[in-house]
Design a protein around this motif. Structure first.
Motif, PDB file in Angstrom:
ATOM      1  N   ILE A  79      -5.223  10.864  -4.969  1.00 56.96           N
ATOM      2  CA  ILE A  79      -5.177  10.315  -6.324  1.00 56.96           C
ATOM      3  C   ILE A  79      -6.512   9.634  -6.626  1.00 56.96           C
ATOM      4  CG2 ILE A  79      -3.986   8.688  -7.867  1.00 56.96           C
ATOM      5  CD1 ILE A  79      -2.186  11.023  -6.991  1.00 56.96           C
ATOM      6  N   LYS A  80      -7.015   9.863  -7.806  1.00 61.05           N
ATOM      7  CA  LYS A  80      -8.253   9.226  -8.266  1.00 61.05           C
ATOM      8  C   LYS A  80      -9.415   9.531  -7.317  1.00 61.05           C
ATOM      9  CE  LYS A  80     -10.198   6.151 -11.150  1.00 61.05           C
ATOM     10  NZ  LYS A  80     -10.631   6.565 -12.425  1.00 61.05           N
ATOM     11  N   GLY A  81      -9.634  10.829  -7.088  1.00 58.23           N
ATOM     12  CA  GLY A  81     -10.762  11.238  -6.258  1.00 58.23           C
ATOM     13  C   GLY A  81     -10.634  10.800  -4.810  1.00 58.23           C
ATOM     14  N   ASN A  82      -9.413  10.758  -4.303  1.00 57.93           N
ATOM     15  CA  ASN A  82      -9.114  10.403  -2.920  1.00 57.93           C
ATOM     16  C   ASN A  82      -9.258   8.908  -2.637  1.00 57.93           C
ATOM     17  OD1 ASN A  82      -8.113  11.197  -0.436  1.00 57.93           O
ATOM     18  ND2 ASN A  82     -10.129  11.589   0.415  1.00 57.93           N
ATOM     19  N   LYS A  83      -9.367   8.097  -3.684  1.00 50.72           N
ATOM     20  CA  LYS A  83      -9.398   6.647  -3.492  1.00 50.72           C
ATOM     21  C   LYS A  83      -8.012   6.151  -3.068  1.00 50.72           C
ATOM     22  CE  LYS A  83     -10.654   2.358  -5.831  1.00 50.72           C
ATOM     23  NZ  LYS A  83     -11.160   1.752  -7.073  1.00 50.72           N
ATOM     24  N   TYR A  84      -6.980   6.836  -3.555  1.00 58.99           N
ATOM     25  CA  TYR A  84      -5.594   6.489  -3.244  1.00 58.99           C
ATOM     26  C   TYR A  84      -4.888   7.707  -2.670  1.00 58.99           C
ATOM     27  CZ  TYR A  84      -6.853   2.703  -6.398  1.00 58.99           C
ATOM     28  OH  TYR A  84      -7.500   1.651  -6.988  1.00 58.99           O
TER      29      TYR A  84
END
Length: 116
Positions: A79-84
């Motif tokens: 999620i969110k460019g692998n931030k989450y």
């Protein structure tokens, strides 16, 4: 307060209609209250999940090539460019998505996504 836009569909008849209700969806609403930068991404994932017609893990990979398919019908979404990271468990027979975990990448690294 969690937005009224985030709702779960009924289970009865869900497979026939092509809708995948997302169980424990309130968890993502609570999460974005703390991490507001991912609200739009989580809302988009939720909408796509509920409108999906996933019958196999390969169906998920078509729409989410970066998703990790784990044992026991678990999937990790970036999620969110692998931030989450969002970990779900799917019941393909009844077309239900269960949210098992959502957290930062650092928090994800501390869990066993195959067991949570």
């Amino acid at each position: 307060m969690v937005s009224a836009e985030i709702t779960t569909g009924g289970i009865e008849g869900a497979k026939a209609e092509g809708a995948w209700p997302v169980m424990a969806v309130f968890v993502i609403g609570l999460f974005w209250l703390k991490h507001s930068d991912c609200e739009d991404s989580l809302k988009a994932w939720h909408k796509e999940a509920e409108e999906s017609n996933w019958e196999t893990p390969q169906d998920i990979k078509k729409g989410y090539p970066s998703a990790s398919i784990l044992q026991d019908n678990r999937v990790v979404f970036n999620i969110k460019g692998n931030k989450y990271r969002l970990v779900v468990k799917l019941n393909y027979d009844f077309a239900i998505v269960w949210i098992r975990f959502i957290g930062t990448h650092a928090e994800y690294d501390k869990i066993n996504a195959s067991k949570i």
